[in-house]
Design a protein around this motif. Structure first.
Motif, mmCIF file in Angstrom:
data_model
loop_
_atom_site.group_PDB
_atom_site.id
_atom_site.type_symbol
_atom_site.label_atom_id
_atom_site.label_comp_id
_atom_site.label_asym_id
_atom_site.label_seq_id
_atom_site.Cartn_x
_atom_site.Cartn_y
_atom_site.Cartn_z
ATOM 1 N N THR A 183 100.215 22.553 37.169
ATOM 2 C CA THR A 183 101.779 21.650 36.657
ATOM 3 C C THR A 183 102.173 22.386 36.869
ATOM 4 O OG1 THR A 183 100.873 20.469 34.408
ATOM 5 C CG2 THR A 183 103.125 20.023 34.830
ATOM 6 N N ALA A 184 103.001 21.184 38.011
ATOM 7 C CA ALA A 184 104.181 21.701 39.052
ATOM 8 C C ALA A 184 104.827 20.229 40.353
ATOM 9 C CB ALA A 184 103.799 23.076 40.065
ATOM 10 N N VAL A 185 105.935 20.281 40.744
ATOM 11 C CA VAL A 185 105.683 19.781 42.137
ATOM 12 C C VAL A 185 105.332 20.537 43.353
ATOM 13 C CG1 VAL A 185 108.142 18.516 43.630
ATOM 14 C CG2 VAL A 185 108.345 18.549 40.542
ATOM 15 N N TYR A 186 104.075 20.100 43.986
ATOM 16 C CA TYR A 186 104.163 20.594 44.599
ATOM 17 C C TYR A 186 104.988 19.838 46.107
ATOM 18 C CZ TYR A 186 100.175 21.958 42.265
ATOM 19 O OH TYR A 186 99.533 22.851 41.356
ATOM 20 N N TYR A 187 105.014 20.372 47.369
ATOM 21 C CA TYR A 187 105.371 20.479 48.682
ATOM 22 C C TYR A 187 104.763 20.828 49.399
ATOM 23 C CZ TYR A 187 109.845 20.703 45.353
ATOM 24 O OH TYR A 187 110.334 20.250 44.406
ATOM 25 N N CYS A 188 105.256 20.076 50.623
ATOM 26 C CA CYS A 188 104.823 20.565 51.936
ATOM 27 C C CYS A 188 105.897 21.385 52.846
ATOM 28 C CB CYS A 188 104.708 18.862 52.598
ATOM 29 S SG CYS A 188 103.823 19.210 54.270
ATOM 30 N N TYR A 189 105.208 22.438 53.485
ATOM 31 C CA TYR A 189 106.284 23.344 53.849
ATOM 32 C C TYR A 189 106.084 23.452 55.728
ATOM 33 C CZ TYR A 189 109.357 27.251 55.228
ATOM 34 O OH TYR A 189 110.274 28.099 56.783
#
Length: 109
Positions: free
Chosen positions: A88-94
């Motif tokens: 569980t988390a916020v997933y970010y593209c970078y």
């Protein structure tokens, strides 16, 4: 200007799967290294997976997550299987100093 747009997050039960997408504009992913990071509440942001000339997956995700790229649509995917509440988390593209807005993944029964 570079824009990264993530999608595919949501609520899933333990053991379930989700596929996250990151669509890029203003940049060509096949000439870049693209990362997926995640950040859970109260924890630092951590690298989940990376794809450039070849994919790489963090140890905690090996055997469960895969990263891939579709050059025709300039999209990077994160396929996540066997999810558990710790995912569980916020997933970010970078990529190249640019972050997407993030997509929330919640694993709960």
């Amino acid at each position: 200007q570079v824009q990264l747009v993530e999608s595919g997050g949501g609520l899933v039960q333990p053991g379930g799967s989700l596929r996250l997408s990151c669509v890029g504009s203003g940049i060509t992913f096949k000439f870049s290294v693209v990362d997926w990071y995640r950040q859970a509440p109260g924890k630092p942001r951590e690298l989940v997976a990376q794809i450039g000339s070849r994919p790489d997956i963090a140890d905690f995700a090996k055997g469960r997550f895969t990263i891939s790229r579709d050059d025709a649509t300039n999209t990077v995917f994160l396929q996540m299987n066997s999810l558990n509440p710790d995912d569980t988390a916020v997933y970010y593209c970078y990529t190249t100093t640019h972050w997407g807005q993030g997509t929330q993944v919640t694993v709960s029964s």
